[in-house]
Motif scaffolding. Structure first.
Motif, PDB file in Angstrom:
ATOM      1  N   SER A   1       9.004  -2.239   8.456  1.00  0.00           N
ATOM      2  CA  SER A   1       9.946  -3.695   6.998  1.00  0.00           C
ATOM      3  C   SER A   1       8.214  -3.762   6.827  1.00  0.00           C
ATOM      4  O   SER A   1       8.151  -4.997   6.966  1.00  0.00           O
ATOM      5  N   THR A   2       7.925  -3.793   5.552  1.00  0.00           N
ATOM      6  CA  THR A   2       6.401  -3.874   5.216  1.00  0.00           C
ATOM      7  C   THR A   2       7.475  -5.487   4.139  1.00  0.00           C
ATOM      8  O   THR A   2       8.607  -5.766   3.616  1.00  0.00           O
ATOM      9  N   ARG A   3       6.352  -6.869   3.580  1.00  0.00           N
ATOM     10  CA  ARG A   3       6.979  -7.823   2.737  1.00  0.00           C
ATOM     11  C   ARG A   3       6.543  -8.042   2.069  1.00  0.00           C
ATOM     12  O   ARG A   3       5.340  -9.439   1.917  1.00  0.00           O
ATOM     13  N   THR A   4       5.422  -6.990   1.238  1.00  0.00           N
ATOM     14  CA  THR A   4       4.030  -7.037   0.044  1.00  0.00           C
ATOM     15  C   THR A   4       4.737  -8.109  -1.300  1.00  0.00           C
ATOM     16  O   THR A   4       3.632  -8.436  -1.745  1.00  0.00           O
ATOM     17  N   THR A   5       5.989  -7.749  -1.684  1.00  0.00           N
ATOM     18  CA  THR A   5       6.170  -8.812  -2.105  1.00  0.00           C
ATOM     19  C   THR A   5       7.564  -9.511  -2.456  1.00  0.00           C
ATOM     20  O   THR A   5       8.556  -9.842  -3.034  1.00  0.00           O
TER      21      THR A   5
ATOM     22  N   LEU B   1      15.135  -4.910  -4.247  1.00  0.00           N
ATOM     23  CA  LEU B   1      15.673  -4.191  -3.295  1.00  0.00           C
ATOM     24  C   LEU B   1      14.128  -4.367  -2.599  1.00  0.00           C
ATOM     25  O   LEU B   1      14.579  -4.290  -1.148  1.00  0.00           O
ATOM     26  N   ILE B   2      12.985  -3.125  -2.689  1.00  0.00           N
ATOM     27  CA  ILE B   2      12.230  -3.594  -2.259  1.00  0.00           C
ATOM     28  C   ILE B   2      10.906  -4.815  -1.601  1.00  0.00           C
ATOM     29  O   ILE B   2      10.668  -4.972  -0.846  1.00  0.00           O
ATOM     30  N   ALA B   3      11.362  -5.163  -2.992  1.00  0.00           N
ATOM     31  CA  ALA B   3      10.672  -6.463  -3.205  1.00  0.00           C
ATOM     32  C   ALA B   3      11.469  -7.137  -1.702  1.00  0.00           C
ATOM     33  O   ALA B   3      10.466  -7.961  -0.520  1.00  0.00           O
ATOM     34  N   LEU B   4      12.520  -7.747  -1.754  1.00  0.00           N
ATOM     35  CA  LEU B   4      13.719  -8.274   0.089  1.00  0.00           C
ATOM     36  C   LEU B   4      13.325  -6.879   0.658  1.00  0.00           C
ATOM     37  O   LEU B   4      12.619  -7.662   2.290  1.00  0.00           O
ATOM     38  N   ASN B   5      13.380  -6.079   0.670  1.00  0.00           N
ATOM     39  CA  ASN B   5      13.465  -5.333   2.194  1.00  0.00           C
ATOM     40  C   ASN B   5      13.974  -5.525   3.315  1.00  0.00           C
ATOM     41  O   ASN B   5      13.423  -5.524   4.625  1.00  0.00           O
ATOM     42  N   VAL B   6      15.197  -5.594   2.735  1.00  0.00           N
ATOM     43  CA  VAL B   6      16.228  -5.845   4.247  1.00  0.00           C
ATOM     44  C   VAL B   6      16.199  -4.544   5.794  1.00  0.00           C
ATOM     45  O   VAL B   6      16.387  -3.831   4.964  1.00  0.00           O
ATOM     46  N   PRO B   7      16.300  -4.797   6.353  1.00  0.00           N
ATOM     47  CA  PRO B   7      16.281  -4.221   6.851  1.00  0.00           C
ATOM     48  C   PRO B   7      17.168  -2.944   7.482  1.00  0.00           C
ATOM     49  O   PRO B   7      18.622  -3.301   7.343  1.00  0.00           O
ATOM     50  N   LEU B   8      17.499  -1.719   7.571  1.00  0.00           N
ATOM     51  CA  LEU B   8      18.468  -1.076   6.980  1.00  0.00           C
ATOM     52  C   LEU B   8      18.986  -0.705   8.477  1.00  0.00           C
ATOM     53  O   LEU B   8      20.413  -0.458   8.956  1.00  0.00           O
TER      54      LEU B   8
END
Length: 450
Positions: free
Chosen positions: A275-279, A259-266
Motif C-alpha cells: 500500500s503505497t502513499r506517494t500522493t 483511487l490511486i492517491a487514496l490507495n485504500v488496501p484491497l
C-alpha cells in the motif's frame, strides 16, 4: 536488526565534521562533491541544466535536493529483509549538511512525520552546517525571468500525461520535472515529452530530467531494497527544487487519480508493503507544511484528487491526441516482468496499476500491448500473481456491495484525512467510483484455485 546512519560530506576536508555513529549503528558516508564545487549524484548536473533554462533555485531548495538524496540512498540501498526485525520497518538516521541549520532544525518534526508515513520506517533527521567554502553553491540569477507558470511532475505515466495535456490546452506554460529511473520508465518519459513538444510546438514549456541513483553496494555488506516507498520524496523535492527557480510563488502539480492517491488496501494483507502513499492527501498536506516552515513560496497540489482515472481520460482536454499516445505512456509496476517469457518491456496487464489503467480506457480504443491481453481467457488462480491482483479487486468490490456506505470508513485505513474534513464525502465517492470502474473491467473474469 541493524540501525543505519547515512551522511554526506563536502570534499575531503569536510570528513572531520561527520557525525559519529551511535552504539549499534552502521555508518555510511559519501562525498557529495564530484570535483571542484560540482555536486555529484545528478544534483550538479541538474543545477547546470536549470541554469541553461534560466531557472536558478534557492540555496534552501538545494538543501532539500541534498536531503532527498540522503533519503533516496537510505531507502533504496538498505534491505528491509535483512536490516529490520519484521522484514519491513528499518531504523534510519540521516545527517545532512545544509546552508541554514536553524531553519532546517525547525522542520525536523514535519520531516520525520512525513517520512515515517511514506516509507513505514523510523526516521531520525539531523542537520549540520555546510563547509564555509560551500556556503553559496547555486549560480546567481541573471535578469531574464523564465516564462513558466508552474511546475508539474512528469513520470511518463498516463495520469501525468493527461495532466500535461490539460495544462497546455489551458494556456499554461508548465515546467516539467522527471526522475530518470529504470530504462523502461526513461524511454516512456522521453517519448511522451517529445510527443508533447511536437503537438504544442509554439508553447515554450521545458523540463528537468534528473538521474539520481546510488551504486548497489553503496552500503557495505548490505543488499539493496526494491520497494522504493520513498521515491516520491525525491520526486517532489526535485519539483520544489526547480519551482524555487521560477522567482515567484509557484504550484507544484502531482497529477494522480483519486483511487490511486487514496490507495485504500484491497484486502487486509495490503496495508503494509503493498500500500503505497506517494500522493496520499496526508502526505501532500505535510509537504505544504514543510514548505511553509522552510519559507519556500510554493504549494503542492493534486488537481485530480477527486477524479477516477477513467474520468481523467474522459475529461482530457485533447482526447484525440491522448488516444493516439496512450500506448506510449507507461503505467505498469513491473514492465520488465515478462522477460522470463522472452517478451520485451511492456505492460503486464494484471498488476494493480495495469488493471486500473485498462478500466480507465474503456471509453477509447486501448492499443496498449499487454502480456495478458484477455482477462476472460481462463479462470485465474488467486495464488498466482495474476489471480491475486484480480481476486483482491473482486474482494474489495464484494465488500462494497455487501456493506453500503462502508467506503466512508475504508478511506481512513491508509492514513489520516484530518487536514480537510470537508473533502471526506468526495474522497469516499471517488474511491467507490474508482473501484466500480475496475469492476466493469472485471465483469465475467473468473478466479478459482487450480
Amino acid at each position: 536488526m541493524t540501525r543505519h546512519l547515512i551522511q554526506a560530506y563536502f570534499g575531503k576536508r569536510d570528513r572531520a565534521t561527520l557525525a559519529p555513529a551511535d552504539t549499534g549503528e552502521k555508518a555510511t558516508a559519501f562525498d557529495i562533491v564530484a570535483y571542484d564545487k560540482v555536486l555529484d549524484f545528478g544534483i550538479g548536473a541538474a543545477l547546470t541544466d536549470l541554469k541553461a533554462k534560466k531557472v536558478f533555485p534557492s540555496e534552501i531548495a538545494l538543501d532539500l535536493a541534498v536531503t532527498a538524496a540522503h533519503v533516496h540512498a537510505a531507502d533504496t540501498r538498505i534491505s528491509r529483509a535483512t536490516e529490520s526485525e519484521d522484514a519491513w520497518t528499518r531504523q534510519l538516521r540521516v545527517v545532512v549538511p545544509v546552508s541554514n541549520v536553524e531553519r532546517w532544525t525547525t522542520a525536523i518534526p514535519v520531516l520525520e512525520r512525513m517520512l515515517n508515513f511514506l516509507t513505514g520506517d523510523r526516521w531520525t533527521v539531523q542537520f549540520r552546517p555546510r563547509p564555509a567554502a560551500y556556503a553559496q553553491i547555486v549560480p546567481q540569477a541573471d535578469l531574464i525571468v523564465p516564462p513558466y507558470t508552474n511546475v508539474s511532475l512528469f513520470s511518463g505515466g498516463l495520469d501525468s500525461f493527461i495532466g500535461a495535456i490539460d495544462q497546455l490546452e489551458g494556456g499554461e506554460i508548465p515546467f516539467f520535472v522527471s526522475h530518470a529511473g529504470e530504462p523502461a520508465v526513461s524511454k516512456a518519459q522521453h517519448a511522451c515529452f517529445d510527443a508533447l513538444k511536437s503537438q504544442y510546438a509554439k508553447i515554450p514549456f521545458d523540463r528537468l530530467r534528473t538521474w539520481l541513483a546510488f551504486p548497489k553496494k553503496f552500503v557495505r555488506h548490505v543488499g539493496s531494497e526494491d520497494s522504493t516507498r520513498g521515491r516520491s520524496f525525491l520526486f517532489f523535492a526535485l519539483g520544489v527544487f526547480a519551482g524555487t527557480g521560477l522567482r515567484q510563488a509557484f504550484v507544484l502539480r502531482a497529477p494522480e487519480n483519486g483511487l490511486i492517491a487514496l490507495n485504500v488496501p484491497l484486502d487486509a494483507l495490503r496495508l503494509g508493503a503493498l500500500s503505497t502513499r506517494t500522493t496520499h492527501p496526508f502526505y501532500i498536506a505535510r509537504w505544504n507544511e514543510l514548505l511553509e516552515v522552510l519559507g519556500i513560496p510554493g504549494r503542492v497540489e493534486n488537481p485530480y484528487w477527486n477524479q477516477t482515472k477513467g474520468e481523467m481520460v474522459a475529461d482530457c482536454a485533447n482526447r484525440m491526441f491522448l488516444k493516439r499516445l496512450v500506448p506510449t505512456t507507461l503505467s505498469c509496476s513491473s514492465p520488465t516482468k515478462g522477460r522470463w517469457q522472452g517478451l520485451g518491456t511492456q505492460h503486464c496487464g494484471f498488476c494493480l496499476p495495469c488493471l486500473i489503467r485498462r478500466a480507465s480506457l474503456s471509453s477509447i480504443r486501448d492499443a496498449t500491448t499487454y502480456t495478458v491481453p484477455n482477462l476472460r481467457a481462463q479462470a485465474w488462480d488467486p495464488r498466482t500473481a495474476t489471480g491475486e491482483q484480480i481476486r483482491s479487486f473482486q474482494y474489495a468490490l464484494q465488500r462494497l456491495q455487501e456493506r453500503p456506505g462502508i467506503e466512508k470508513m475504508l478511506i481512513h485505513k491508509p492514513g489520516p484525512l484530518t487536514d480537510n474534513p470537508a473533502a471526506l464525502d468526495e474522497l469516499a465517492a471517488v474511491y467507490k467510483r474508482g473501484l466500480e470502474e475496475v469492476g466493469a473491467l472485471l465483469k465475467g473474469v473468473r478466479t478459482r484455485p487450480s
